[in-house]
Scaffold this active site. Structure first.
Site, PDB file in Angstrom:
ATOM      1  N   PHE B  39     -57.532 141.662 -75.949  1.00  0.00           N
ATOM      2  CA  PHE B  39     -58.207 142.610 -76.333  1.00  0.00           C
ATOM      3  C   PHE B  39     -57.907 142.973 -77.706  1.00  0.00           C
ATOM      4  O   PHE B  39     -56.438 143.367 -78.057  1.00  0.00           O
ATOM      5  CB  PHE B  39     -58.228 143.693 -75.444  1.00  0.00           C
ATOM      6  CG  PHE B  39     -58.609 143.293 -74.175  1.00  0.00           C
ATOM      7  CD1 PHE B  39     -59.873 143.942 -73.843  1.00  0.00           C
ATOM      8  CD2 PHE B  39     -58.126 142.752 -73.035  1.00  0.00           C
ATOM      9  CE1 PHE B  39     -60.672 143.531 -72.662  1.00  0.00           C
ATOM     10  CE2 PHE B  39     -58.507 142.710 -71.683  1.00  0.00           C
ATOM     11  CZ  PHE B  39     -60.050 142.850 -71.575  1.00  0.00           C
ATOM     12  N   ILE B  77     -53.456 143.068 -74.097  1.00  0.00           N
ATOM     13  CA  ILE B  77     -53.880 143.796 -75.295  1.00  0.00           C
ATOM     14  C   ILE B  77     -53.066 143.697 -76.402  1.00  0.00           C
ATOM     15  O   ILE B  77     -51.831 143.481 -75.956  1.00  0.00           O
ATOM     16  CB  ILE B  77     -53.840 145.377 -74.648  1.00  0.00           C
ATOM     17  CG1 ILE B  77     -54.631 145.333 -73.252  1.00  0.00           C
ATOM     18  CG2 ILE B  77     -53.908 146.241 -75.781  1.00  0.00           C
ATOM     19  CD1 ILE B  77     -54.537 146.915 -72.912  1.00  0.00           C
ATOM     20  N   CYS B  78     -53.338 143.624 -77.501  1.00  0.00           N
ATOM     21  CA  CYS B  78     -52.677 143.474 -78.941  1.00  0.00           C
ATOM     22  C   CYS B  78     -51.958 144.671 -78.941  1.00  0.00           C
ATOM     23  O   CYS B  78     -52.208 145.759 -79.116  1.00  0.00           O
ATOM     24  CB  CYS B  78     -53.545 142.987 -80.152  1.00  0.00           C
ATOM     25  SG  CYS B  78     -52.859 143.318 -81.734  1.00  0.00           S
ATOM     26  N   VAL B  79     -50.610 144.414 -79.370  1.00  0.00           N
ATOM     27  CA  VAL B  79     -49.711 145.437 -79.314  1.00  0.00           C
ATOM     28  C   VAL B  79     -49.940 146.116 -80.689  1.00  0.00           C
ATOM     29  O   VAL B  79     -49.894 147.395 -80.663  1.00  0.00           O
ATOM     30  CB  VAL B  79     -47.997 144.909 -79.423  1.00  0.00           C
ATOM     31  CG1 VAL B  79     -47.830 143.984 -80.345  1.00  0.00           C
ATOM     32  CG2 VAL B  79     -47.316 146.186 -79.235  1.00  0.00           C
ATOM     33  N   ALA B  82     -53.000 148.160 -80.182  1.00  0.00           N
ATOM     34  CA  ALA B  82     -52.733 149.299 -79.323  1.00  0.00           C
ATOM     35  C   ALA B  82     -51.847 150.455 -79.857  1.00  0.00           C
ATOM     36  O   ALA B  82     -52.091 151.674 -79.616  1.00  0.00           O
ATOM     37  CB  ALA B  82     -51.899 148.597 -77.961  1.00  0.00           C
TER      38      ALA B  82
END
Lengths: 135, 130, 102
Positions: B39, B77-79, B82
């Site tokens: 994501f 989820i991409c940090v 995010a």
């Protein structure tokens, strides 16, 4: 090594209006550490990402255009720009930032990373890539 | 066959995450392996457990969690994306000194390298976005 | 080698379908999804472009997206095949990579 793949990052969106250009550049930078065979394409409004003289001070948001100049240091030096996209927008190479890299196989000679290609040439490059990243 | 799925848009605003969900389900039904769903951009908003859509509407975050639960698929989820958008897990809560977290079950937050690795490890990368 | 191109934009709003057709190599497949399905309809000012491209490319449209938008299959350009999500998956397997014209 058989596990080296031909990566093609495809940029079709202008900077600032949306975040896609900046966040896809972040992928290219991180991806460089994985030592794949990397190419980056700039098509349609994506060519606007490389325009000279970007200045975001009055917007108060990050100007990431200088980051493209660092790509050469990350061994990302195959930047393909579609000529038809430039032409359609009334742009020439002179409107774009000069982007270069130092060729370690040629006594660190400074070379141009930007290659202007026709639609047909770019289509063939897509065809011969292993993975196409779209943003 | 081994698939990687990339989701670039958040739920509801754009059809992309629904398309990605339907594609992922169909690929699993056909016996394929989903190596990872990554994501990115506003796509990270798929991973909050704090959405409460009306009963007659699809629960997108819940559907992803269910898929992860049933099939053990890796929802990442991409940090960086995010952090910009306020999707927080326990680790991020601690590191960033936030007063809570909102990550939905089955999701994890990790680096962009996970997308690149998915591109290397999978036989197909399918991207859904705007 | 062949590419499955997915187009999810209405051709009346954005240039994704134009770009896809311009940059697709003969033998590839194009799958119209989401708002991209409007590009599959006959009698529009984009139909000729699609019909012409069909000489080199195979065109598909995602049935669930058509149905959601109330587009009857009779309104599609002749030769465009309707697939469901399982057909979408099959297309990604039959081609050796995918390109999303976002």
């Amino acid at each position: 090594m058989s596990d080296i793949k031909k990566f093609m990052y495809v940029n079709r969106k202008a900077p600032y209006g949306t975040i896609y250009a900046w966040e896809s550049l972040e992928v290219v930078l991180i991806g460089a550490a994985f030592e794949q065979d990397v190419s980056v394409a700039f098509v349609d409004d994506g060519v606007y990402q490389l325009i000279k003289g970007q200045d975001t001070t009055e917007l108060g948001i990050k100007n990431f255009s200088a980051t493209y100049k660092a790509l050469g240091d990350y061994d990302v030096n195959k930047l393909y720009i579609e000529k038809e996209s430039l032409d359609a927008r009334g742009l020439t190479l002179d409107d774009l930032m000069p982007l270069t890299y130092e060729d370690e196989n040629d006594n660190w000679a400074e070379k141009n990373s930007i290659r202007v290609v026709s639609s047909q040439e770019l289509a063939e490059l897509f065809e011969h890539s292993d993975v196409l990243f779209n943003f | 066959m081994k698939f990687a799925i990339q989701v670039n848009e958040g739920p509801y605003n754009h059809e992309a995450s629904v398309s990605a969900l339907n594609f992922t389900k169909a690929a699993l039904e056909a016996g394929h392996e989903i190596f990872r769903v990554f994501f990115y951009h506003d796509g990270v908003n798929n991973g909050t457990r704090f959405t409460s859509p009306p009963q007659d509407d699809i629960n997108i975050a819940g559907s992803w969690s269910e898929l992860a639960d049933q099939h053990g698929i890796d929802l990442v989820i991409c940090v960086a994306a995010a952090q910009r958008r306020g999707i927080v897990d326990e680790g991020e809560q601690e590191r960033q000194g936030k007063d809570g977290n909102n990550i939905a079950s089955g999701f994890r937050i990790s680096g962009l390298g996970q997308l690149v690795e998915a591109g290397i490890q999978s036989e197909r990368l399918i991207v859904f976005g705007d | 080698m062949s590419i499955l191109h997915t187009v999810n934009k209405s051709p009346f709003d954005r240039n994704s379908l134009d770009a896809c057709i311009r940059l697709a190599v003969k033998g590839g497949s194009v799958l119209l999804i989401e708002d991209g399905v409007y590009g599959a309809m006959k009698g529009t000012n984009k139909s000729d472009m699609v019909t012409h491209a069909m000489k080199d490319l195979s065109f598909y449209v995602l049935g669930p997206d058509l149905k959601a938008r109330g587009i009857d299959e009779e309104k599609l350009i002749d030769g465009i095949k309707v697939v469901d999500y399982s057909g979408f998956v099959t297309l990604t397997v039959e081609n050796d990579k995918a390109q999303a014209w976002l």
